[in-house]
Scaffold this motif. Structure first.
Motif, short mmCIF file in Angstrom:
data_model
loop_
_atom_site.label_atom_id
_atom_site.label_comp_id
_atom_site.label_asym_id
_atom_site.label_seq_id
_atom_site.Cartn_x
_atom_site.Cartn_y
_atom_site.Cartn_z
N GLU A 23 0.80 -1.23 0.00
CA GLU A 23 0.00 0.00 0.00
C GLU A 23 0.84 1.28 0.00
OE1 GLU A 23 -2.04 1.20 3.80
OE2 GLU A 23 -1.47 -0.85 4.36
N TRP A 24 2.15 1.21 0.29
CA TRP A 24 2.99 2.40 0.34
C TRP A 24 3.96 2.54 -0.83
CZ3 TRP A 24 2.50 -0.50 4.95
CH2 TRP A 24 1.68 0.09 5.91
N ILE A 25 4.37 1.42 -1.40
CA ILE A 25 5.46 1.48 -2.38
C ILE A 25 5.27 0.42 -3.47
CG2 ILE A 25 6.95 -0.10 -1.07
CD1 ILE A 25 9.31 1.72 -1.86
N MET A 47 5.90 5.92 -5.03
CA MET A 47 5.36 6.07 -3.68
C MET A 47 4.24 7.09 -3.72
SD MET A 47 9.05 6.16 -1.75
CE MET A 47 8.37 6.43 -0.14
N LYS A 48 3.36 7.03 -2.72
CA LYS A 48 2.27 8.01 -2.64
C LYS A 48 2.86 9.41 -2.52
CE LYS A 48 -1.16 5.14 -0.29
NZ LYS A 48 -1.97 5.00 0.92
N PRO A 49 2.19 10.40 -3.09
CA PRO A 49 2.66 11.78 -2.92
C PRO A 49 2.51 12.22 -1.47
CG PRO A 49 0.57 11.75 -4.09
CD PRO A 49 1.00 10.32 -3.92
N ALA A 50 3.29 13.23 -1.10
CA ALA A 50 3.29 13.73 0.28
C ALA A 50 3.05 15.23 0.29
CB ALA A 50 4.64 13.41 0.93
N ALA A 51 2.61 15.71 1.45
CA ALA A 51 2.43 17.15 1.66
C ALA A 51 3.05 17.52 3.00
CB ALA A 51 0.95 17.51 1.65
N MET A 52 3.76 18.63 3.02
CA MET A 52 4.35 19.13 4.26
C MET A 52 4.23 20.64 4.30
SD MET A 52 7.39 18.25 2.10
CE MET A 52 6.82 16.65 2.36
N PHE A 116 7.86 19.29 -5.74
CA PHE A 116 9.12 18.78 -6.28
C PHE A 116 9.17 17.26 -6.15
CE2 PHE A 116 10.03 19.01 -1.81
CZ PHE A 116 10.98 18.03 -1.56
N GLU A 117 10.08 16.66 -6.89
CA GLU A 117 10.34 15.22 -6.84
C GLU A 117 11.72 15.04 -6.18
OE1 GLU A 117 8.60 12.54 -7.88
OE2 GLU A 117 6.94 13.54 -8.89
N PRO A 118 11.79 14.42 -4.99
CA PRO A 118 13.06 14.33 -4.27
C PRO A 118 14.13 13.45 -4.90
CG PRO A 118 11.33 13.20 -3.07
CD PRO A 118 10.68 13.87 -4.23
N ASN A 125 7.50 10.37 -6.53
CA ASN A 125 7.04 10.67 -5.18
C ASN A 125 6.92 12.18 -5.02
OD1 ASN A 125 8.48 10.60 -1.92
ND2 ASN A 125 6.38 10.12 -2.38
N ALA A 126 5.91 12.75 -5.64
CA ALA A 126 5.72 14.20 -5.57
C ALA A 126 5.59 14.66 -4.12
CB ALA A 126 4.48 14.61 -6.36
N HIS A 127 6.30 15.75 -3.80
CA HIS A 127 6.21 16.39 -2.50
C HIS A 127 5.61 17.78 -2.71
CE1 HIS A 127 8.66 13.16 -1.06
NE2 HIS A 127 9.00 13.77 0.06
N HIS A 128 4.49 18.03 -2.06
CA HIS A 128 3.80 19.32 -2.16
C HIS A 128 4.12 20.10 -0.89
CE1 HIS A 128 1.48 17.76 -5.55
NE2 HIS A 128 1.42 16.63 -4.85
#
Length: 189
Positions: A23-25, A47-52, A116-118, A125-128
């Motif tokens: 479910e994560w990767i 991987m699922k996208p993230a938000a911080m 961005f994509e780390p 793994n988009a990071h918003h």
């Protein structure tokens, strides 16, 4: 500036097959051709996208950070509140939810800074990244394993980065962006 994209420089994906999923990767193997014409298999991690969110206090001089341990790299570092985007949420909803769950605060305003994509060459793994200005205490955090949150002066951020105490890519991108757009004196040190 570089020139616009050219189809002659595009990497072509002929197929992609998962070799491991949960479910994560997802780890996949892609059959690709590069501009030189060479064709080979290359791994891809999705991987699922993230938000911080960089949450600034009312004065705009302090940012809410968690001091926490990360077991994969066995490091302690300062990080922003954030997490993976749940199904049915957009990135901003996730950012707001994660702030409340991890810190017990609700942001007064939230604005998108950058996506961005780390590890863009191997990982999807988009990071918003968001910026919140001001926060209201609404209760105790409901997530208990996210570290110890503290208001850290923005003026200390460059020193903490230099000391290796901020290592998370999302936190680095967000805080450097905040320092740059704020014209904060510590951004030039």
């Amino acid at each position: 500036m570089t020139s616009p994209e050219s189809e002659d420089d595009r990497w072509i994906v002929h197929s992609e097959r998962p070799i491991y999923e949960n479910e994560w990767i997802t780890v996949s193997m892609a059959d690709i051709s590069v501009p030189s014409g060479e064709r080979f298999e290359h791994h891809v991690v999705s991987m699922k996208p993230a938000a911080m969110t960089a949450v600034l206090d009312e004065s705009g001089e302090n940012v809410l950070l968690a001091w926490r341990h990360r077991f994969p790299s066995d490091v302690w570092n300062w990080e922003l509140p954030g997490g993976l985007i749940d199904g049915g949420e957009d990135a901003e909803q996730t950012a707001i939810r994660e702030i409340a769950e991890e810190t017990g605060y609700r942001p007064r305003t939230v604005e998108h800074l950058v996506t961005f994509e780390p590890m863009i060459g191997m990982v999807r793994n988009a990071h918003h990244v968001f910026l919140a200005r001001g926060a209201e205490r609404i209760g105790e955090p409901t997530e208990q394993n996210e570290g110890r949150f503290e208001w850290v002066p923005l003026a200390e951020i460059p020193k903490l980065i230099a000391q290796g105490k901020i290592l998370n890519s999302g936190t680095l991108v967000a805080l450097l962006h905040v320092l740059a757009i704020s014209g904060h004196p510590s951004a030039s040190k």
